[in-house]
Design a protein around this motif. Structure first.
Motif, short mmCIF file in Angstrom:
data_model
loop_
_atom_site.label_atom_id
_atom_site.label_comp_id
_atom_site.label_asym_id
_atom_site.label_seq_id
_atom_site.Cartn_x
_atom_site.Cartn_y
_atom_site.Cartn_z
N GLY A 50 0.81 -1.21 0.00
CA GLY A 50 0.00 0.00 0.00
C GLY A 50 0.84 1.25 0.00
O GLY A 50 0.54 2.23 -0.71
N VAL A 51 1.91 1.23 0.82
CA VAL A 51 2.81 2.40 0.85
C VAL A 51 3.47 2.61 -0.51
O VAL A 51 3.58 3.74 -1.01
N ALA A 62 2.34 1.69 -3.42
CA ALA A 62 1.33 2.16 -4.37
C ALA A 62 1.07 3.65 -4.18
O ALA A 62 0.96 4.41 -5.15
N ALA A 63 0.97 4.10 -2.90
CA ALA A 63 0.76 5.53 -2.65
C ALA A 63 1.94 6.36 -3.13
O ALA A 63 1.76 7.45 -3.71
N CYS A 88 1.82 6.66 -6.88
CA CYS A 88 0.78 7.62 -7.28
C CYS A 88 1.26 9.05 -7.09
O CYS A 88 1.01 9.92 -7.94
N LEU A 89 1.97 9.30 -5.98
CA LEU A 89 2.50 10.63 -5.74
C LEU A 89 3.52 11.02 -6.80
O LEU A 89 3.53 12.16 -7.30
#
Length: 324
Positions: free
Chosen positions: A261-262, A264-265, A268-269
């Motif tokens: 999840g980290v 992926a975030a 995205c950033l």
């Protein structure tokens, strides 16, 4: 009412009473005949026998009276052995070394013919009939043999990816089928799968789906079977390595999901930053091009001005003068 009518009514009443007495007497006589037939010497009585696989079983056939012939049958037309009492000669028809006539006494006050099977196998399951022939006819004594096969018990644990573990308790190749229960039985869902085999044994498999977060006490698989003296219990202790493995797996999976999840975030950033920078660069480049194009047009117009004036002066100098 005259004496004649009274006599007719009395006769009818006596007739009805006599018929009732006759019916009762017939029932009593019938029951007495059955009792005498069952209680008479030498009358065979059927019997059920149950034994464990591999044990020894002995069928005793006793008969009082003058006997002509005694024999043993299996299911029910296969003859195992026979003895003629007039010649006291026995014929053993079966060639199975496990099945023997343990003792045979004929043409005496107490006739006896005992059949022994050792060791008992699953194929021996069935009916064994002792047949006695005397002057009154043929008498039969049947033993119904039920071979009990203790199941093989196995226990295993499977760890799933959704924070659950599956406790599996299996009772294989038992006869009759074993019964499996769980304690406690309110920690999850359990299912039972029953498989019947061609040799008349049965395999029972029970699966208990338990959440590792609800596993706060010992879990027991309880197996019941006629071959057991009571029940057999298989317990998963609270500190079972399998449970720790399941919990460790759950923690590892949680950490992996968190890291994913980290990442992926972060990706995205980066994508947002990348597209933002490109957007501003495109606008800056467009503004710069527009500015440069405007300056170039002004410079061209200023540099061509004297040339245009000189061209006009020369053009005007060569024009013919108008006469005044």
């Amino acid at each position: 009412m005259n004496f004649l009518e009274i006599g007719l009514h009395s006769r009818k009443a006596i007739s009805v009473e006599m018929k009732s007495v006759q019916k009762r007497l017939h029932i009593v006589l019938l029951l007495l005949a059955v009792f005498i037939a069952l209680a008479r010497p030498g009358y065979p009585i059927a019997e059920k026998v149950s034994t464990l696989l591999g044990n020894k079983v002995l069928f005793s056939c006793l008969f009082n009276g003058n006997v002509t012939k005694m024999s043993w049958m299996f299911n029910p037309i296969l003859q195992i052995a026979a003895i003629r009492c007039d010649s006291n000669k026995m014929v053993l028809i079966s060639n199975n070394s496990r099945i023997i006539i343990q003792s045979a006494t004929c043409n005496t006050s107490k006739n006896e013919m005992n059949l022994q099977i050792e060791p008992v196998q699953l194929a021996d399951d069935g009916n064994y009939t002792c047949e006695i022939l005397d002057q009154r006819g043929v008498h039969r004594l049947t033993f119904s043999l039920a071979v009990t096969v203790p199941p093989d018990i196995s226990f295993s644990i499977e760890n799933k990816l959704d924070d659950t573990m599956v406790a599996i308790c299996t009772a294989s190749n038992g006869k009759p089928a074993a019964e499996i229960t769980w304690y406690p039985n309110n920690l999850g869902n359990f299912s039972i799968d029953i498989t019947h085999h061609s040799n008349r044994t049965t395999t029972v498999r029970s699966k208990y789906h338990i959440s590792v977060h609800q596993f706060s006490e010992e879990i027991s698989c309880i197996v019941s079977h006629p071959a057991f003296n009571g029940t057999k219990n298989y317990t998963i202790p609270r500190n079972s390595p399998a449970l720790h493995d399941s919990q460790s797996t759950a923690k590892i999976l949680f950490n992996l999901y968190l890291i994913a999840g980290v990442l992926a975030a972060f990706l995205c950033l980066l994508a947002v930053v990348h597209f933002t920078v490109r957007y501003f660069n495109l606008h800056i480049e467009t503004a710069f091009r527009n500015c440069c194009a405007s300056r170039s047009s002004q410079d061209i117009s200023q540099s061509n001005g004297p040339f245009i004036q000189m061209e006009n002066f020369i053009y005007d100098s060569f024009q013919p003068q108008k006469l005044r």
